[in-house]
Design a protein around this motif. Structure first.
Motif, PDB file in Angstrom:
ATOM      1  N   TRP A   1       0.725  -1.361  -0.013  1.00  0.00           N
ATOM      2  CA  TRP A   1       0.171   0.016   0.142  1.00  0.00           C
ATOM      3  C   TRP A   1       0.880   1.133   0.027  1.00  0.00           C
ATOM      4  N   LEU A   2       2.218   1.191   0.013  1.00  0.00           N
ATOM      5  CA  LEU A   2       3.063   2.378   0.432  1.00  0.00           C
ATOM      6  C   LEU A   2       3.995   2.459  -0.727  1.00  0.00           C
ATOM      7  N   THR A   3       4.371   3.794  -1.089  1.00  0.00           N
ATOM      8  CA  THR A   3       5.251   3.907  -2.001  1.00  0.00           C
ATOM      9  C   THR A   3       6.712   3.961  -1.214  1.00  0.00           C
ATOM     10  N   LEU A   4       7.799   4.079  -2.071  1.00  0.00           N
ATOM     11  CA  LEU A   4       9.170   3.957  -1.588  1.00  0.00           C
ATOM     12  C   LEU A   4       9.210   5.193  -0.830  1.00  0.00           C
ATOM     13  N   ARG A   5       8.947   6.188  -1.188  1.00  0.00           N
ATOM     14  CA  ARG A   5       9.095   7.366  -0.021  1.00  0.00           C
ATOM     15  C   ARG A   5       8.385   7.347   1.202  1.00  0.00           C
ATOM     16  N   GLN A   6       7.263   6.878   1.145  1.00  0.00           N
ATOM     17  CA  GLN A   6       6.449   6.801   2.264  1.00  0.00           C
ATOM     18  C   GLN A   6       7.027   5.711   3.231  1.00  0.00           C
ATOM     19  N   THR A   7       7.682   4.722   2.626  1.00  0.00           N
ATOM     20  CA  THR A   7       8.335   3.576   3.412  1.00  0.00           C
ATOM     21  C   THR A   7       9.569   4.309   4.169  1.00  0.00           C
ATOM     22  N   LEU A   8      10.182   4.929   3.301  1.00  0.00           N
ATOM     23  CA  LEU A   8      11.473   5.731   3.817  1.00  0.00           C
ATOM     24  C   LEU A   8      11.308   6.455   4.979  1.00  0.00           C
ATOM     25  N   VAL A   9      10.188   7.506   4.762  1.00  0.00           N
ATOM     26  CA  VAL A   9      10.020   8.382   5.759  1.00  0.00           C
ATOM     27  C   VAL A   9       9.670   7.404   7.236  1.00  0.00           C
ATOM     28  N   TYR A  10       8.774   6.472   6.946  1.00  0.00           N
ATOM     29  CA  TYR A  10       8.351   5.623   8.029  1.00  0.00           C
ATOM     30  C   TYR A  10       9.340   5.337   8.741  1.00  0.00           C
ATOM     31  N   ALA A  11      10.501   4.699   8.231  1.00  0.00           N
ATOM     32  CA  ALA A  11      11.613   3.993   8.740  1.00  0.00           C
ATOM     33  C   ALA A  11      12.595   5.229   9.477  1.00  0.00           C
ATOM     34  N   ALA A  12      12.631   6.180   8.778  1.00  0.00           N
ATOM     35  CA  ALA A  12      13.602   7.075   9.279  1.00  0.00           C
ATOM     36  C   ALA A  12      12.710   7.901  10.560  1.00  0.00           C
ATOM     37  N   ALA A  13      11.595   8.112  10.511  1.00  0.00           N
ATOM     38  CA  ALA A  13      10.816   8.536  11.915  1.00  0.00           C
ATOM     39  C   ALA A  13      10.725   7.665  12.778  1.00  0.00           C
ATOM     40  N   GLY A  14      10.446   6.337  12.662  1.00  0.00           N
ATOM     41  CA  GLY A  14      10.656   5.173  13.631  1.00  0.00           C
ATOM     42  C   GLY A  14      11.974   5.232  14.172  1.00  0.00           C
ATOM     43  N   THR A  15      13.080   5.461  13.642  1.00  0.00           N
ATOM     44  CA  THR A  15      14.591   5.224  14.189  1.00  0.00           C
ATOM     45  C   THR A  15      14.526   6.464  15.160  1.00  0.00           C
ATOM     46  N   ILE A  16      14.181   7.825  14.738  1.00  0.00           N
ATOM     47  CA  ILE A  16      14.089   8.873  15.640  1.00  0.00           C
ATOM     48  C   ILE A  16      13.177   8.623  16.845  1.00  0.00           C
ATOM     49  N   TRP A  17      12.039   8.202  16.395  1.00  0.00           N
ATOM     50  CA  TRP A  17      10.793   7.869  17.407  1.00  0.00           C
ATOM     51  C   TRP A  17      11.340   6.934  18.655  1.00  0.00           C
ATOM     52  N   VAL A  18      12.368   6.226  18.466  1.00  0.00           N
ATOM     53  CA  VAL A  18      12.609   5.124  19.353  1.00  0.00           C
ATOM     54  C   VAL A  18      13.606   6.182  20.487  1.00  0.00           C
ATOM     55  N   LEU A  19      14.381   7.008  19.967  1.00  0.00           N
ATOM     56  CA  LEU A  19      15.153   7.899  20.989  1.00  0.00           C
ATOM     57  C   LEU A  19      14.119   8.612  21.725  1.00  0.00           C
ATOM     58  N   CYS A  20      13.290   9.160  21.040  1.00  0.00           N
ATOM     59  CA  CYS A  20      12.479  10.258  21.860  1.00  0.00           C
ATOM     60  C   CYS A  20      11.601   9.916  22.792  1.00  0.00           C
ATOM     61  N   LEU A  21      10.953   8.599  22.717  1.00  0.00           N
ATOM     62  CA  LEU A  21       9.763   8.277  23.513  1.00  0.00           C
ATOM     63  C   LEU A  21      10.429   7.361  24.690  1.00  0.00           C
ATOM     64  N   PRO A  22       9.423   7.174  25.519  1.00  0.00           N
ATOM     65  CA  PRO A  22       9.877   6.138  26.616  1.00  0.00           C
ATOM     66  C   PRO A  22      10.254   4.898  26.011  1.00  0.00           C
ATOM     67  N   GLY A  23      11.385   4.278  26.892  1.00  0.00           N
ATOM     68  CA  GLY A  23      11.756   2.629  26.183  1.00  0.00           C
ATOM     69  C   GLY A  23      12.323   1.934  27.383  1.00  0.00           C
ATOM     70  N   LEU A  24      13.334   1.120  27.058  1.00  0.00           N
ATOM     71  CA  LEU A  24      13.788   0.334  27.947  1.00  0.00           C
ATOM     72  C   LEU A  24      14.702   1.023  29.141  1.00  0.00           C
ATOM     73  N   THR A  25      15.233   2.127  28.874  1.00  0.00           N
ATOM     74  CA  THR A  25      15.742   2.780  29.950  1.00  0.00           C
ATOM     75  C   THR A  25      14.945   2.971  30.953  1.00  0.00           C
ATOM     76  N   LEU A  26      13.862   3.596  30.917  1.00  0.00           N
ATOM     77  CA  LEU A  26      12.774   3.718  32.081  1.00  0.00           C
ATOM     78  C   LEU A  26      12.618   2.730  32.868  1.00  0.00           C
ATOM     79  N   ALA A  27      12.152   1.443  32.348  1.00  0.00           N
ATOM     80  CA  ALA A  27      12.246   0.185  33.052  1.00  0.00           C
ATOM     81  C   ALA A  27      13.385   0.140  34.028  1.00  0.00           C
ATOM     82  N   ARG A  28      14.584   0.140  33.448  1.00  0.00           N
ATOM     83  CA  ARG A  28      15.922  -0.113  34.101  1.00  0.00           C
ATOM     84  C   ARG A  28      15.775   0.736  35.379  1.00  0.00           C
ATOM     85  N   GLN A  29      15.677   2.199  35.193  1.00  0.00           N
ATOM     86  CA  GLN A  29      15.890   3.278  36.075  1.00  0.00           C
ATOM     87  C   GLN A  29      14.983   2.901  37.323  1.00  0.00           C
ATOM     88  N   LEU A  30      13.560   2.390  36.835  1.00  0.00           N
ATOM     89  CA  LEU A  30      12.848   2.143  37.785  1.00  0.00           C
ATOM     90  C   LEU A  30      13.075   1.013  38.829  1.00  0.00           C
TER      91      LEU A  30
END
Length: 272
Positions: free
Chosen positions: A63-92
């Motif tokens: 359902w997606l063009t190459l440009r859409q998929t590239l943007v999805y992958a790039a945004a997802g990579t930045i997304w992992v850095l910005c939103l809560p993840g494994l670090t929060l659980a380890r800190q707690l």
């Protein structure tokens, strides 16, 4: 009542502000993470370009063009850095293990809201340092798009839901340190589920039909796929999926509240 609410609001604002300052204090680490993300985005771009080159001649995979998929992958990579993840659980987990959790219970905030504000401040700080520059570069150079009011509203809603869902997952895993020895195993399970069922590896709309239709109703898709799919206008991110995301965020938040009460009651019973 109003002075009390004002004090609570000011306390949480102070927690958020402190986390933003900490993010800027450790800006070298954030910069290194951003460089690593750029390298990973380059690798993903090469991979997806090769996949599309060997696929349909129409320039679409599913359902997606190459440009859409590239943007999805790039945004997802930045997304992992910005939103809560494994670090929060380890800190707690660390604070539960070394007893510092007791001092946090003395603060004039609820335990769950306090950790939520901490995660929010950290995410805002990393977003300013890494996320916003990536958005500006991507929006200006790579993926220019018009931001109409409805589109902006859907992005804001799905981003808020994603933050709550990812926070609740990590918070529940960290809180499980009251009951199990180590949370690393649960962290790995969460990471695997987000990779396979959450759309952080590839858009859910590219999955085989039977798996796609089942996964779309799981909570994991709302941490990654729903906001990122909204960003690239994936046709499978419709109104029903947005409503499901809000409901899952409410259910997971309720679970976090109940788990907090059970865990802190265990702390008191143990002699706290």
């Amino acid at each position: 009542m109003r002075p009390t609410l004002r004090r609570v609001r000011q306390t949480h604002l102070a927690i958020v502000t402190l986390q933003i300052k900490l993010a800027f204090h450790y800006r070298t680490r954030a910069f290194a993470q951003g460089v690593g993300a750029l390298l990973l985005i380059g690798l993903q771009a090469a991979l997806w370009t090769a996949v599309y080159a060997n696929g349909s001649t129409s320039g679409r995979a599913g359902w997606l063009t190459l440009r859409q998929t590239l943007v999805y992958a790039a945004a997802g990579t930045i997304w992992v850095l910005c939103l809560p993840g494994l670090t929060l659980a380890r800190q707690l987990e660390r604070k539960i293990r070394d007893g510092r959790i007791v001092t946090e219970l003395l603060l004039p905030t609820g335990f769950l809201p306090q950790w939520f504000s901490t995660a929010l401040g950290r995410s805002l700080g990393i977003t300013v340092l890494v996320g916003m520059p990536a958005v500006l570069v991507g929006g200006v150079l790579l993926y220019p798009f018009s931001l109409d009011l409805a589109y902006a509203g859907r992005l804001a809603l799905t981003t808020a839901v994603a933050f709550v869902v990812l926070f609740d997952f990590s918070y529940l895993i960290g809180l499980s340190a009251f009951f199990i020895r180590r949370v690393d195993g649960l962290n790995e399970v969460q990471e695997a589920l987000l990779l396979l069922l959450g759309g952080s590896m590839m858009p859910i709309s590219l999955y085989p039909e039977a798996l796609r239709d089942a996964v779309l109703w799981a909570p994991f898709v709302h941490g990654f796929y729903t906001p990122l799919g909204t960003l690239v206008r994936d046709p499978f991110v419709d109104g029903r999926l947005l409503v499901a995301g809000v409901l899952w965020a409410a259910v997971l938040t309720l679970a976090s509240v109940l788990a907090t009460r059970i865990a802190l009651r265990k702390l008191v019973i143990a002699g706290g």
